[in-house]
Design a protein around this motif. Sequence first.
Motif, PDB file in Angstrom:
ATOM      1  N   ALA A  39       0.856  -1.193   0.000  1.00 40.26           N
ATOM      2  CA  ALA A  39       0.000   0.000   0.000  1.00 40.26           C
ATOM      3  C   ALA A  39       0.890   1.240   0.000  1.00 40.26           C
ATOM      4  CB  ALA A  39      -0.908   0.029   1.225  1.00 40.26           C
ATOM      5  N   PHE A  40       0.424   2.277  -0.690  1.00 40.66           N
ATOM      6  CA  PHE A  40       1.133   3.554  -0.636  1.00 40.66           C
ATOM      7  C   PHE A  40       0.115   4.680  -0.666  1.00 40.66           C
ATOM      8  CE2 PHE A  40       0.474   3.122  -5.138  1.00 40.66           C
ATOM      9  CZ  PHE A  40       0.327   4.417  -5.616  1.00 40.66           C
ATOM     10  N   SER A  41       0.498   5.801  -0.074  1.00 36.23           N
ATOM     11  CA  SER A  41      -0.324   7.004  -0.093  1.00 36.23           C
ATOM     12  C   SER A  41       0.626   8.190  -0.089  1.00 36.23           C
ATOM     13  CB  SER A  41      -1.254   7.045   1.118  1.00 36.23           C
ATOM     14  OG  SER A  41      -2.125   8.149   1.024  1.00 36.23           O
ATOM     15  N   GLY A  66       5.806  -2.052   1.253  1.00 37.74           N
ATOM     16  CA  GLY A  66       6.213  -2.820   0.088  1.00 37.74           C
ATOM     17  C   GLY A  66       7.199  -2.064  -0.778  1.00 37.74           C
ATOM     18  N   ASN A  67       7.421  -0.768  -0.460  1.00 35.86           N
ATOM     19  CA  ASN A  67       8.382   0.086  -1.173  1.00 35.86           C
ATOM     20  C   ASN A  67       8.150   0.137  -2.678  1.00 35.86           C
ATOM     21  OD1 ASN A  67       9.854   0.867   1.177  1.00 35.86           O
ATOM     22  ND2 ASN A  67      10.697  -1.201   1.210  1.00 35.86           N
ATOM     23  N   GLY A  68       6.906   0.133  -3.109  1.00 38.76           N
ATOM     24  CA  GLY A  68       6.610   0.181  -4.539  1.00 38.76           C
ATOM     25  C   GLY A  68       6.640   1.577  -5.132  1.00 38.76           C
ATOM     26  N   PRO A  79       5.468  -4.696  -6.637  1.00 38.17           N
ATOM     27  CA  PRO A  79       6.377  -5.662  -6.025  1.00 38.17           C
ATOM     28  C   PRO A  79       5.776  -7.058  -5.868  1.00 38.17           C
ATOM     29  CG  PRO A  79       5.419  -4.309  -4.319  1.00 38.17           C
ATOM     30  CD  PRO A  79       4.873  -3.819  -5.644  1.00 38.17           C
ATOM     31  N   GLN A  80       4.451  -7.171  -6.031  1.00 40.73           N
ATOM     32  CA  GLN A  80       3.772  -8.455  -5.873  1.00 40.73           C
ATOM     33  C   GLN A  80       2.565  -8.489  -6.812  1.00 40.73           C
ATOM     34  OE1 GLN A  80       2.438  -9.413  -1.925  1.00 40.73           O
ATOM     35  NE2 GLN A  80       1.264 -11.168  -2.612  1.00 40.73           N
ATOM     36  N   ASP A 135       5.261  -4.331 -13.163  1.00 44.82           N
ATOM     37  CA  ASP A 135       4.388  -3.386 -13.873  1.00 44.82           C
ATOM     38  C   ASP A 135       4.500  -2.015 -13.211  1.00 44.82           C
ATOM     39  OD1 ASP A 135       3.476  -5.226 -15.721  1.00 44.82           O
ATOM     40  OD2 ASP A 135       1.532  -5.523 -14.763  1.00 44.82           O
ATOM     41  N   ARG A 136       4.382  -0.964 -14.012  1.00 46.97           N
ATOM     42  CA  ARG A 136       4.532   0.411 -13.528  1.00 46.97           C
ATOM     43  C   ARG A 136       3.219   1.169 -13.688  1.00 46.97           C
ATOM     44  NH1 ARG A 136       7.703   3.470 -16.438  1.00 46.97           N
ATOM     45  NH2 ARG A 136       7.162   2.330 -18.299  1.00 46.97           N
TER      46      ARG A 136
END
Length: 169
Positions: A39-41, A66-68, A79-80, A135-136
Amino acid sequence: MKSFPSHVFCCVFFAVAVSAIDLRKAGVPYRRQTDNFVAFSVGLDSNVNLAQNATVKYNVIWTNKGNGYDSSTGVFTCPQAGLYTFIYHGISETAGTMNLDVYKNDQYQIGTYAHNANDYASASNSITLSLQNGDRVYIKGHGTSVLYGRADEVYSTFSGFLLVPHGDR
């Protein structure tokens, strides 16, 4: 004695009945949060000129499990593998247009548009995408305005999270 409408009792009964169900026995998959959760925000605390038609580099990171997300590029790299939900919002300075588009691996997915001649304009959107490792996903902005951001007024945000890993049912 106070009288309650019958729908109140139905709602209370339904809530108690649902809370008493063991969801695993009902066929709902159960999975504990693991180190594989992603998760990122992120948000903007400075203005971005949308006329440059560039990837928006959100510089305030609240969460990056997850450092994505990479704030130096503005790109989330998966990352997953799994289904991911992305949500974004932007607000522009006055007297211009704002377009924010979501891209997956350089392919347009969805966009937003806002215009207001005499005031700020805002737009939001969300999407769920199936992603593979590597994937980006990122947001490109374009238009004739400035994507607004200040340290004490963070209105332009981008968030994403792993909804279901591939392989889970």
